[in-house]
Write a protein that holds these residues in place. Structure first.
Motif, PDB file in Angstrom:
ATOM      1  N   UNK A  73       0.831  -1.205   0.000  1.00 36.27           N
ATOM      2  CA  UNK A  73       0.000   0.000   0.000  1.00 36.27           C
ATOM      3  C   UNK A  73       0.866   1.257   0.000  1.00 36.27           C
ATOM      4  N   UNK A  74       1.922   1.264   0.823  1.00 32.84           N
ATOM      5  CA  UNK A  74       2.839   2.416   0.858  1.00 32.84           C
ATOM      6  C   UNK A  74       3.521   2.592  -0.503  1.00 32.84           C
ATOM      7  N   UNK A  75       3.931   1.485  -1.111  1.00 37.76           N
ATOM      8  CA  UNK A  75       4.563   1.540  -2.423  1.00 37.76           C
ATOM      9  C   UNK A  75       3.604   2.132  -3.449  1.00 37.76           C
ATOM     10  N   UNK A  76       2.376   1.645  -3.465  1.00 35.46           N
ATOM     11  CA  UNK A  76       1.386   2.144  -4.429  1.00 35.46           C
ATOM     12  C   UNK A  76       1.179   3.643  -4.257  1.00 35.46           C
ATOM     13  N   UNK A  77       1.071   4.104  -3.007  1.00 35.29           N
ATOM     14  CA  UNK A  77       0.861   5.530  -2.756  1.00 35.29           C
ATOM     15  C   UNK A  77       2.019   6.359  -3.313  1.00 35.29           C
ATOM     16  N   UNK A  78       3.251   5.900  -3.118  1.00 35.09           N
ATOM     17  CA  UNK A  78       4.411   6.649  -3.612  1.00 35.09           C
ATOM     18  C   UNK A  78       4.476   6.651  -5.141  1.00 35.09           C
ATOM     19  N   UNK A  79       4.169   5.513  -5.754  1.00 33.37           N
ATOM     20  CA  UNK A  79       4.244   5.432  -7.212  1.00 33.37           C
ATOM     21  C   UNK A  79       3.138   6.230  -7.890  1.00 33.37           C
ATOM     22  N   UNK A  80       1.961   6.268  -7.274  1.00 33.14           N
ATOM     23  CA  UNK A  80       0.839   7.018  -7.854  1.00 33.14           C
ATOM     24  C   UNK A  80       1.140   8.518  -7.844  1.00 33.14           C
TER      25      UNK A  80
END
Length: 135
Positions: A73-80
Motif C-alpha cells: 500500500x505504501x509503495x502504491x501511494x508513492x508510485x501514484x
C-alpha cells in the motif's frame, strides 16, 4: 474487447513486486505468456528504483500487500504520486479478515488471493487495465 485509446497487452508494462522469488517467477511467467512486458522487483525500494530508471510508462503495479520494509500500500501511494494514471492490483496470502484488521479493505482495491491461478491473476490484471477494476 479493448478500447481504442488503450494500449494493446503486448505494449503494456507491469511492475511486479513480491518478496517471494517463486511467486514473482510464476506471476511473471503468467503475465509474459499473456503478452505483457514485466519488470520485477523484490521489494518496494527496488520497485521505486526500477520505475525511475527510464523504463517508460508503467501501466500497472502488481504488488504483494504485506512485505518487509515498505508494504504494498505504501509503495502504491508513492508510485501514484509519480504517475497518477498508474493502476494497481494487490496480492496477498492473507485472508480477507486478516487484511481488514490490518486496515486494507479488499472491497476498495483490486485483490488477488495467493496462491492464485492463471485465470484469477490474468482476469484481475486485464480487468484493471481495461478500466473495470472494482474501486
Amino acid at each position: 474487447m479493448e478500447r481504442p485509446d488503450q494500449p494493446k497487452a503486448e505494449t503494456r508494462t507491469i511492475l511486479l513486486v513480491d518478496d517471494d522469488s517463486i511467486v514473482r517467477e510464476i506471476a511473471s511467467e503468467i503475465l509474459t505468456m499473456q503478452g505483457y512486458h514485466v519488470i520485477e522487483a523484490p521489494n518496494g525500494h527496488e520497485a521505486l528504483q526500477r520505475m525511475s530508471n527510464g523504463n517508460g510508462p508503467i501501466h500497472l503495479l502488481l504488488t504483494d500487500i504485506m512485505m518487509p520494509g515498505m508494504n504494498g500500500r505504501e509503495l502504491a501511494e508513492q508510485l501514484i504520486v509519480k504517475q497518477p494514471t498508474l493502476r494497481v492490483v494487490f496480492m496477498s496470502g492473507y485472508n480477507e479478515d486478516d487484511l481488514l484488521r490490518k486496515g486494507i479493505s479488499s472491497r476498495s482495491v483490486t485483490f488477488v488471493a495467493k496462491p492464485f491461478t492463471i485465470q484469477s491473476l490474468s482476469s484481475a490484471v486485464k480487468a484493471v487495465l481495461d478500466g473495470q477494476d472494482n474501486t
